[in-house]
Design a protein around this motif. Structure first.
Motif, PDB file in Angstrom:
ATOM      1  N   LEU A 121       1.052  -1.289   0.104  1.00 43.30           N
ATOM      2  CA  LEU A 121       0.103  -0.095  -0.005  1.00 43.30           C
ATOM      3  C   LEU A 121       0.788   1.170   0.089  1.00 43.30           C
ATOM      4  CD1 LEU A 121      -2.770  -0.917   2.535  1.00 43.30           C
ATOM      5  CD2 LEU A 121      -3.054  -0.654  -0.130  1.00 43.30           C
ATOM      6  N   TRP A 122       1.914   1.127   0.694  1.00 43.43           N
ATOM      7  CA  TRP A 122       2.823   2.328   0.872  1.00 43.43           C
ATOM      8  C   TRP A 122       3.487   2.694  -0.563  1.00 43.43           C
ATOM      9  CZ3 TRP A 122       4.524   5.933   4.417  1.00 43.43           C
ATOM     10  CH2 TRP A 122       5.617   6.662   4.184  1.00 43.43           C
ATOM     11  N   SER A 123       3.939   1.683  -1.379  1.00 47.92           N
ATOM     12  CA  SER A 123       4.331   1.708  -2.690  1.00 47.92           C
ATOM     13  C   SER A 123       3.448   2.253  -3.726  1.00 47.92           C
ATOM     14  CB  SER A 123       5.085   0.601  -3.127  1.00 47.92           C
ATOM     15  OG  SER A 123       4.154  -0.615  -3.276  1.00 47.92           O
ATOM     16  N   LEU A 124       2.133   1.747  -3.462  1.00 39.74           N
ATOM     17  CA  LEU A 124       1.055   2.308  -4.426  1.00 39.74           C
ATOM     18  C   LEU A 124       0.769   3.667  -4.142  1.00 39.74           C
ATOM     19  CD1 LEU A 124      -1.444  -0.727  -4.117  1.00 39.74           C
ATOM     20  CD2 LEU A 124      -0.124  -0.106  -6.135  1.00 39.74           C
ATOM     21  N   CYS A 125       0.892   4.267  -2.927  1.00 37.99           N
ATOM     22  CA  CYS A 125       0.644   5.570  -2.671  1.00 37.99           C
ATOM     23  C   CYS A 125       1.717   6.359  -3.028  1.00 37.99           C
ATOM     24  CB  CYS A 125       0.513   5.723  -1.136  1.00 37.99           C
ATOM     25  SG  CYS A 125      -1.002   5.117  -0.262  1.00 37.99           S
ATOM     26  N   GLN A 126       2.867   5.881  -2.846  1.00 40.95           N
ATOM     27  CA  GLN A 126       4.244   6.677  -3.122  1.00 40.95           C
ATOM     28  C   GLN A 126       4.456   6.585  -4.831  1.00 40.95           C
ATOM     29  OE1 GLN A 126       8.018   4.889  -2.454  1.00 40.95           O
ATOM     30  NE2 GLN A 126       8.696   6.925  -1.782  1.00 40.95           N
ATOM     31  N   ASN A 127       4.203   5.712  -5.508  1.00 39.00           N
ATOM     32  CA  ASN A 127       4.250   5.486  -7.110  1.00 39.00           C
ATOM     33  C   ASN A 127       5.145   6.541  -7.694  1.00 39.00           C
ATOM     34  OD1 ASN A 127       3.592   4.964  -9.650  1.00 39.00           O
ATOM     35  ND2 ASN A 127       1.567   4.637  -9.401  1.00 39.00           N
TER      36      ASN A 127
ATOM     37  N   VAL B 126       1.167  11.042  -9.899  1.00 42.29           N
ATOM     38  CA  VAL B 126      -0.415  11.698  -9.796  1.00 42.29           C
ATOM     39  C   VAL B 126      -1.187  10.373  -9.278  1.00 42.29           C
ATOM     40  CG1 VAL B 126      -2.232  12.296 -11.015  1.00 42.29           C
ATOM     41  CG2 VAL B 126       0.001  13.670 -11.413  1.00 42.29           C
ATOM     42  N   ASP B 127      -1.072   9.260  -9.906  1.00 42.30           N
ATOM     43  CA  ASP B 127      -1.895   8.097  -9.633  1.00 42.30           C
ATOM     44  C   ASP B 127      -1.514   7.731  -8.134  1.00 42.30           C
ATOM     45  OD1 ASP B 127      -3.095   7.970 -11.963  1.00 42.30           O
ATOM     46  OD2 ASP B 127      -1.799   6.311 -12.786  1.00 42.30           O
ATOM     47  N   GLY B 128      -0.314   7.842  -7.532  1.00 40.10           N
ATOM     48  CA  GLY B 128      -0.001   7.436  -6.499  1.00 40.10           C
ATOM     49  C   GLY B 128      -0.696   8.447  -5.270  1.00 40.10           C
ATOM     50  N   CYS B 129      -0.734   9.669  -5.657  1.00 39.69           N
ATOM     51  CA  CYS B 129      -1.602  10.760  -4.821  1.00 39.69           C
ATOM     52  C   CYS B 129      -2.878  10.575  -4.649  1.00 39.69           C
ATOM     53  CB  CYS B 129      -1.126  12.134  -5.295  1.00 39.69           C
ATOM     54  SG  CYS B 129      -1.674  13.339  -4.363  1.00 39.69           S
ATOM     55  N   ILE B 130      -3.467  10.165  -5.932  1.00 39.09           N
ATOM     56  CA  ILE B 130      -4.835   9.970  -5.972  1.00 39.09           C
ATOM     57  C   ILE B 130      -5.210   8.569  -5.095  1.00 39.09           C
ATOM     58  CG2 ILE B 130      -6.925   9.120  -7.670  1.00 39.09           C
ATOM     59  CD1 ILE B 130      -5.533  11.314  -9.672  1.00 39.09           C
ATOM     60  N   PHE B 131      -4.457   7.545  -5.323  1.00 38.72           N
ATOM     61  CA  PHE B 131      -4.688   6.385  -4.545  1.00 38.72           C
ATOM     62  C   PHE B 131      -4.589   6.657  -3.110  1.00 38.72           C
ATOM     63  CE2 PHE B 131      -3.207   2.661  -2.393  1.00 38.72           C
ATOM     64  CZ  PHE B 131      -4.214   1.662  -2.710  1.00 38.72           C
ATOM     65  N   PHE B 132      -3.574   7.290  -2.891  1.00 38.97           N
ATOM     66  CA  PHE B 132      -3.667   7.974  -1.284  1.00 38.97           C
ATOM     67  C   PHE B 132      -4.945   8.290  -0.856  1.00 38.97           C
ATOM     68  CE2 PHE B 132      -2.502  11.300   1.630  1.00 38.97           C
ATOM     69  CZ  PHE B 132      -2.084  10.623   2.607  1.00 38.97           C
ATOM     70  N   ILE B 133      -5.319   9.499  -1.560  1.00 42.29           N
ATOM     71  CA  ILE B 133      -6.345  10.386  -1.157  1.00 42.29           C
ATOM     72  C   ILE B 133      -7.667   9.416  -1.133  1.00 42.29           C
ATOM     73  CG2 ILE B 133      -7.768  12.316  -1.910  1.00 42.29           C
ATOM     74  CD1 ILE B 133      -5.224  13.500  -2.920  1.00 42.29           C
TER      75      ILE B 133
ATOM     76  N   TYR C  68      -4.551  17.717   1.172  1.00 46.54           N
ATOM     77  CA  TYR C  68      -4.225  16.122   0.804  1.00 46.54           C
ATOM     78  C   TYR C  68      -2.763  16.072   0.241  1.00 46.54           C
ATOM     79  CZ  TYR C  68      -8.888  15.338   2.346  1.00 46.54           C
ATOM     80  OH  TYR C  68     -10.334  15.528   2.960  1.00 46.54           O
ATOM     81  N   VAL C  69      -2.882  16.995  -0.971  1.00 42.92           N
ATOM     82  CA  VAL C  69      -1.673  16.862  -1.800  1.00 42.92           C
ATOM     83  C   VAL C  69      -0.327  17.269  -1.163  1.00 42.92           C
ATOM     84  CG1 VAL C  69      -0.580  17.930  -3.850  1.00 42.92           C
ATOM     85  CG2 VAL C  69      -3.094  16.973  -3.757  1.00 42.92           C
ATOM     86  N   PHE C  70      -0.486  18.314  -0.309  1.00 43.27           N
ATOM     87  CA  PHE C  70       0.602  18.364   0.379  1.00 43.27           C
ATOM     88  C   PHE C  70       0.861  17.324   1.511  1.00 43.27           C
ATOM     89  CE2 PHE C  70       1.236  23.678   0.700  1.00 43.27           C
ATOM     90  CZ  PHE C  70       1.248  23.482  -0.804  1.00 43.27           C
ATOM     91  N   LEU C  71      -0.206  16.957   2.148  1.00 49.65           N
ATOM     92  CA  LEU C  71       0.103  15.733   3.053  1.00 49.65           C
ATOM     93  C   LEU C  71       0.845  14.527   2.182  1.00 49.65           C
ATOM     94  CD1 LEU C  71      -0.170  14.141   5.722  1.00 49.65           C
ATOM     95  CD2 LEU C  71      -2.573  13.559   5.300  1.00 49.65           C
ATOM     96  N   TRP C  72       0.427  14.095   1.079  1.00 52.19           N
ATOM     97  CA  TRP C  72       1.052  13.256   0.027  1.00 52.19           C
ATOM     98  C   TRP C  72       2.563  13.432   0.016  1.00 52.19           C
ATOM     99  CZ3 TRP C  72       3.311  13.546  -4.745  1.00 52.19           C
ATOM    100  CH2 TRP C  72       3.431  12.300  -5.283  1.00 52.19           C
ATOM    101  N   TYR C  73       2.838  14.879  -0.225  1.00 49.93           N
ATOM    102  CA  TYR C  73       4.391  15.284  -0.489  1.00 49.93           C
ATOM    103  C   TYR C  73       5.099  14.973   1.080  1.00 49.93           C
ATOM    104  CZ  TYR C  73       4.382  17.491  -5.003  1.00 49.93           C
ATOM    105  OH  TYR C  73       4.144  17.428  -6.526  1.00 49.93           O
ATOM    106  N   TRP C  74       4.573  15.488   1.893  1.00 56.21           N
ATOM    107  CA  TRP C  74       5.050  15.295   3.286  1.00 56.21           C
ATOM    108  C   TRP C  74       5.570  13.832   3.689  1.00 56.21           C
ATOM    109  CZ3 TRP C  74       3.238  13.499   8.343  1.00 56.21           C
ATOM    110  CH2 TRP C  74       3.785  14.413   9.290  1.00 56.21           C
ATOM    111  N   LEU C  75       4.557  13.002   3.197  1.00 62.84           N
ATOM    112  CA  LEU C  75       4.603  11.548   3.618  1.00 62.84           C
ATOM    113  C   LEU C  75       5.534  10.860   2.735  1.00 62.84           C
ATOM    114  CD1 LEU C  75       1.134  10.395   4.516  1.00 62.84           C
ATOM    115  CD2 LEU C  75       2.974  10.438   6.072  1.00 62.84           C
ATOM    116  N   PHE C  76       5.401  11.139   1.376  1.00 66.58           N
ATOM    117  CA  PHE C  76       6.101  10.065   0.514  1.00 66.58           C
ATOM    118  C   PHE C  76       7.099  10.785  -0.441  1.00 66.58           C
ATOM    119  CE2 PHE C  76       1.496   8.926   1.225  1.00 66.58           C
ATOM    120  CZ  PHE C  76       2.050   7.495   1.675  1.00 66.58           C
ATOM    121  N   ARG C  77       7.381  11.955  -0.496  1.00 65.31           N
ATOM    122  CA  ARG C  77       8.346  12.900  -1.524  1.00 65.31           C
ATOM    123  C   ARG C  77       9.389  13.421  -0.442  1.00 65.31           C
ATOM    124  NH1 ARG C  77       6.171  13.612  -6.843  1.00 65.31           N
ATOM    125  NH2 ARG C  77       8.370  14.146  -7.311  1.00 65.31           N
TER     126      ARG C  77
END
Length: 177
Positions: free
Chosen positions: A14-20, A25-32, A89-98
């Motif tokens: 799941l982590w790798s699917l979110c990070q993608n 973009v697909d990773g971020c959408i999956f995460f959200i 959510y996009v900022f949170l995705w960056y904060w976690l995965f990038r």
């Protein structure tokens, strides 16, 4: 079930699917769509899972493209389109995965950026989103009371930062964000 539960192999997948890394973009959408919630005081069930509309997916695509290329972006919106939540959510995705992310949230009044845990403010939305994540998705060693201060939240695992400020003449000047 996309929570990952206690199955470490499922959590890694799941982590790798979110990070993608292949398609962020697909990773971020999956995460959200799998880990983010929104709060609507008008509905019977106040906490609702996020189900993105096509226009929101396109906005995510544009946000990520512009952030990654260091370009400005104007998102036109009307009320109740979920733009504030989407940016959080996009900022949170960056904060976690990038790794290496240093992001700046802003509004015309500080109270709308950070007013404690008030969900009308951007940092209140961010805190709500973090509180609703599965614990295994949170950075190692993360403590909300320690790493969340006024107008700032730090990821202790990768040192990513989300800061807040008002839309003043110096907004975004100085540090690279």
């Amino acid at each position: 079930n996309t929570t990952g539960g206690s199955d470490r192999a499922a959590q890694i997948l799941l982590w790798s699917l979110c990070q993608n890394k292949e398609d962020p973009v697909d990773g971020c959408i999956f995460f959200i769509e799998n880990f983010c919630w929104t709060y609507d005081p008008r509905s019977k069930n106040k906490n609702l899972p996020v189900v993105l509309f096509d226009y929101q997916k396109e906005a995510i695509r544009e946000l990520i493209l512009h952030i990654d290329e260091g370009r400005n972006l104007l998102l036109e919106k009307s009320r109740d389109m979920g733009a504030s939540w989407l940016i959080v959510y996009v900022f949170l995705w960056y904060w976690l995965f990038r790794d290496g992310s240093n992001l700046l949230l802003g509004s015309y009044k500080e109270k709308l950026v950070d007013d404690g845990a008030n969900q009308d403010a951007l940092f209140g939305k961010l805190e709500y989103a973090i509180r609703n994540l599965p614990v295994w998705l949170l950075p190692t060693g993360f403590k909300l009371g320690k790493h969340r201060t006024k107008l700032k939240i730090i990821n202790p695992e990768n040192n990513n930062v989300i800061s807040g400020d008002t839309m003043n003449p110096q907004f975004g000047r100085g540090a690279r964000k």
